[in-house]
Design a protein around this motif. Structure first.
Motif, mmCIF file in Angstrom:
data_model
loop_
_atom_site.group_PDB
_atom_site.id
_atom_site.type_symbol
_atom_site.label_atom_id
_atom_site.label_comp_id
_atom_site.label_asym_id
_atom_site.label_seq_id
_atom_site.Cartn_x
_atom_site.Cartn_y
_atom_site.Cartn_z
ATOM 1 N N ALA A 1 1.010 -1.058 -0.019
ATOM 2 C CA ALA A 1 -0.214 -0.161 0.103
ATOM 3 C C ALA A 1 0.906 1.201 -0.092
ATOM 4 O O ALA A 1 0.447 1.626 -0.462
ATOM 5 N N ALA A 2 2.031 0.990 0.854
ATOM 6 C CA ALA A 2 2.645 2.523 1.031
ATOM 7 C C ALA A 2 4.158 2.504 -0.419
ATOM 8 O O ALA A 2 4.248 3.566 -0.175
ATOM 9 N N GLY A 3 3.775 1.156 -1.312
ATOM 10 C CA GLY A 3 4.566 1.106 -2.161
ATOM 11 C C GLY A 3 6.257 1.256 -1.972
ATOM 12 O O GLY A 3 7.193 1.724 -3.124
ATOM 13 N N VAL A 4 6.274 0.411 -1.412
ATOM 14 C CA VAL A 4 7.698 0.625 -1.200
ATOM 15 C C VAL A 4 8.751 -0.619 -2.046
ATOM 16 O O VAL A 4 8.086 -1.090 -3.390
ATOM 17 N N ASP A 5 9.678 0.824 -2.741
ATOM 18 C CA ASP A 5 10.867 -0.162 -4.048
ATOM 19 C C ASP A 5 11.046 -0.761 -4.104
ATOM 20 O O ASP A 5 11.174 -1.868 -4.782
ATOM 21 N N LEU A 6 11.951 -1.464 -2.488
ATOM 22 C CA LEU A 6 12.829 -1.843 -2.130
ATOM 23 C C LEU A 6 12.821 -2.453 -1.246
ATOM 24 O O LEU A 6 12.852 -1.989 -0.147
ATOM 25 N N VAL A 7 13.778 -4.144 -0.797
ATOM 26 C CA VAL A 7 13.491 -4.649 0.147
ATOM 27 C C VAL A 7 14.546 -5.607 -0.079
ATOM 28 O O VAL A 7 15.282 -6.748 -0.701
ATOM 29 N N LEU A 8 14.754 -5.261 1.262
ATOM 30 C CA LEU A 8 16.508 -6.427 1.304
ATOM 31 C C LEU A 8 16.288 -7.246 2.801
ATOM 32 O O LEU A 8 16.570 -7.099 3.221
ATOM 33 N N THR A 9 17.122 -8.037 2.582
ATOM 34 C CA THR A 9 17.226 -9.000 3.665
ATOM 35 C C THR A 9 18.603 -10.519 3.500
ATOM 36 O O THR A 9 18.882 -10.026 2.451
ATOM 37 N N GLY A 10 18.516 -10.640 4.792
ATOM 38 C CA GLY A 10 19.468 -11.883 4.574
ATOM 39 C C GLY A 10 19.460 -13.340 5.197
ATOM 40 O O GLY A 10 18.010 -13.706 4.522
ATOM 41 N N HIS A 11 20.057 -14.359 6.375
ATOM 42 C CA HIS A 11 19.906 -14.705 6.338
ATOM 43 C C HIS A 11 20.043 -15.957 5.673
ATOM 44 O O HIS A 11 20.290 -17.257 6.251
ATOM 45 N N VAL A 12 18.980 -16.249 4.844
ATOM 46 C CA VAL A 12 19.362 -17.028 3.638
ATOM 47 C C VAL A 12 20.402 -17.182 3.593
ATOM 48 O O VAL A 12 21.077 -15.720 3.032
ATOM 49 N N HIS A 13 22.509 -18.042 3.374
ATOM 50 C CA HIS A 13 22.916 -17.737 2.921
ATOM 51 C C HIS A 13 23.809 -18.094 1.160
ATOM 52 O O HIS A 13 24.581 -18.426 0.883
ATOM 53 N N ALA A 14 23.157 -16.729 0.519
ATOM 54 C CA ALA A 14 23.198 -16.907 -0.936
ATOM 55 C C ALA A 14 22.351 -14.899 -1.134
ATOM 56 O O ALA A 14 21.879 -14.527 -0.807
ATOM 57 N N GLY B 1 4.672 -4.421 -6.936
ATOM 58 C CA GLY B 1 5.371 -4.530 -5.988
ATOM 59 C C GLY B 1 6.824 -4.022 -5.955
ATOM 60 O O GLY B 1 7.155 -2.997 -6.369
ATOM 61 N N ALA B 2 7.215 -4.870 -4.668
ATOM 62 C CA ALA B 2 8.922 -4.192 -4.156
ATOM 63 C C ALA B 2 9.761 -5.315 -5.090
ATOM 64 O O ALA B 2 9.289 -6.554 -4.616
ATOM 65 N N VAL B 3 11.634 -4.913 -5.395
ATOM 66 C CA VAL B 3 12.145 -5.741 -5.174
ATOM 67 C C VAL B 3 12.877 -6.672 -4.161
ATOM 68 O O VAL B 3 12.523 -5.661 -3.460
ATOM 69 N N HIS B 4 12.533 -7.986 -4.399
ATOM 70 C CA HIS B 4 12.661 -8.974 -3.551
ATOM 71 C C HIS B 4 14.875 -9.271 -4.249
ATOM 72 O O HIS B 4 14.645 -9.570 -4.180
ATOM 73 N N ILE B 5 15.314 -8.082 -2.520
ATOM 74 C CA ILE B 5 16.876 -8.783 -2.706
ATOM 75 C C ILE B 5 17.245 -9.581 -1.413
ATOM 76 O O ILE B 5 17.175 -9.084 -0.133
ATOM 77 N N THR B 6 17.510 -10.971 -1.728
ATOM 78 C CA THR B 6 18.714 -11.959 -0.466
ATOM 79 C C THR B 6 19.740 -11.314 -0.480
ATOM 80 O O THR B 6 20.289 -11.756 -1.786
ATOM 81 N N ILE B 7 20.383 -11.122 0.622
ATOM 82 C CA ILE B 7 22.030 -10.811 1.009
ATOM 83 C C ILE B 7 22.301 -10.995 2.118
ATOM 84 O O ILE B 7 23.199 -10.873 2.286
ATOM 85 N N GLY B 8 22.809 -12.054 2.187
ATOM 86 C CA GLY B 8 23.110 -12.970 3.714
ATOM 87 C C GLY B 8 24.526 -13.422 2.944
ATOM 88 O O GLY B 8 24.860 -14.754 4.045
#
Length: 438
Positions: free
Chosen positions: A319-332, A348-355
């Motif tokens: 609803a807020a129009g988030v552009d980008l989500v950055l997360t960790g946890h997964v080691h890849a 929607g948002a682009v999601h990037i996992t960077i753990g």
């Protein structure tokens, strides 16, 4: 005696923790390197150690450091010329006990107001070495370095060396900092390891599972993390150091907690809803969110762990129009298309996992096949990311793999902000009223 105590603490933590599933490899990448060794280097008890910076409200920074001496003052002297400290600020200090460990005196001092894009020289506690910091710019472009799940291994050192060569303004870390895992001296060695970078640019962090360190009947969760890494939660009207927000240049950044309550009745949910509803997209056209456990993950590791938080909070982010989500946890590393409700959505948002910063547990090398339609790029390697937001509508993201200690730009993409896409105008009243309903 010290060895026996350390072994006892480690065994206790192992018994109280939940073991993570082993990941079989069908994709060969460099193996995890050994933990770094930190030779004993005695310092005068009043000298600052483990110096790091964080943003602390508009035009202010918080300088944090540790001293062994309990009488050292929490004062920071600073100025724009080497050795000439025309300004000073008095802060506060805390300490904590953890089983048989007693921390040093942990100082937190806020300085400012500061000029944008300016080099300052400063000294902590009235003595010791001079440090140098650079404040972020007040307008675009602005660059963020991103690395999660760091730890203290040879790969961590490689990642930090590569980040040090990057021209960036703020470091973002989506959880799992020291991998102390109850052994509190590892918090001290982590602070020593990151000081060269963290004393020069602000490090904005949120908690991961390795920060929890809760031992029932003995220690509270996140006691060490909260004492050492104080973030601007009060400045952003949050009741907890585990979630907060800040603004830099034209970017509003929200740091959330995967390991504190997040359902619709929780304080975190209420705070997030209020925070997002106040974002002025004319002032901050980019909206970025960080937390530890990914919602979009096609790796076998940690499958489904973020589903509960996603169900509760993704409607708010959408609803807020988030552009980008950055997360960790997964080691890849993994990058998605713009997504919402488990599938591609241009609004929607682009999601990037960077753990993959360099943890001691190794890489999560097994992926789900076939690749989900929302997943664009995935690879199990150590590395870091760089996010350069060029203007109100365009940003450049790149992921730099650590391959044989040489930084390799393995993934890159230009991102368009939702503010320039028409998505915020197209979203129906039904999808946006969640932000403004009681």
């Amino acid at each position: 005696m010290e060895t026996k105590t350390t072994i006892s603490m480690l065994l206790l933590c192992v018994l109280l923790s939940i073991s993570l599933p082993a990941v079989r490899t069908d994709y060969v990448r460099p193996q995890p390197r050994k933990n770094l060794q930190f030779p004993w280097n005695p310092k005068h008890p009043s000298l600052p150690q483990q110096v790091h910076l964080s943003l602390a409200g508009e035009n202010h920074m918080r300088i944090s450091w540790v001293t062994d001496g309990k009488s050292a003052p929490s004062i920071v002297e600073y100025g724009t010329s080497p050795g000439e400290y025309t300004l000073s600020s008095q802060g506060e200090a805390t300490s904590y006990n953890y089983l048989f460990y007693s921390s040093g005196k942990i100082h937190h001092t806020v300085i400012g107001p500061l000029e944008h894009d300016t080099v300052y020289f400063y000294r902590c506690g009235g003595q010791g070495p001079e440090f140098q910091l650079k404040t972020p710019p007040g307008q675009f472009p602005v660059t963020f370095a991103v690395a999660g799940d760091l730890g203290q291994t040879g790969w961590t050192k490689s990642t930090l060396d590569h980040i040090d060569k990057c021209i960036y303004d703020v470091h973002l870390l989506p959880g799992d900092l020291s991998y102390a895992d109850c052994l509190q001296h590892r918090w001290d060695t982590f602070g020593e390891l990151v000081q060269p970078l963290a004393s020069a640019r602000p490090w904005m962090v949120t908690q991961g599972n390795h920060e929890k360190e809760k031992i029932p009947f003995f220690t509270d969760a996140f006691a060490s993390y909260n004492a050492r890494w104080k973030m601007p939660f009060e400045e952003s009207e949050s009741a907890s150091n585990l979630y907060y927000s800040f603004e830099v240049a034209g970017v509003h950044v929200v740091m959330l907690g995967s390991y504190t309550d997040y359902d619709e009745l929780s304080d975190q949910y209420s705070w997030l809803k209020a925070d997002l509803s106040k974002v002025d997209r004319k002032k901050t056209p980019w909206l970025v969110v960080l937390f530890h456990v990914p919602w979009y993950n096609s790796n076998y590791a940690h499958q489904g762990e973020g589903d509960g938080m996603m169900a509760a909070m993704e409607p708010l982010l959408y609803a807020a129009g988030v552009d980008l989500v950055l997360t960790g946890h997964v080691h890849a590393y993994e990058r998605s298309k713009r997504v919402n409700k488990g599938k591609s959505d241009p609004c929607g948002a682009v999601h990037i996992t960077i753990g993959d910063g360099g943890n001691r547990e190794g890489l999560a090398q097994k992926y789900v096949h076939p690749t989900p339609e929302w997943s664009v790029f995935r690879e199990a390697s150590f590395g870091h990311g760089e996010l350069k937001i060029v203007n109100s509508t365009h940003a450049f993201w790149s992921w730099h793999r650590n391959d044989d200690d040489e930084p390799v730009r393995s993934d890159q993409v230009w991102l368009n902000s939702l503010i320039g896409s028409g998505c915020l105008e197209e979203k129906t009243y039904e999808s946006r009223k969640i932000l403004f309903s009681p």
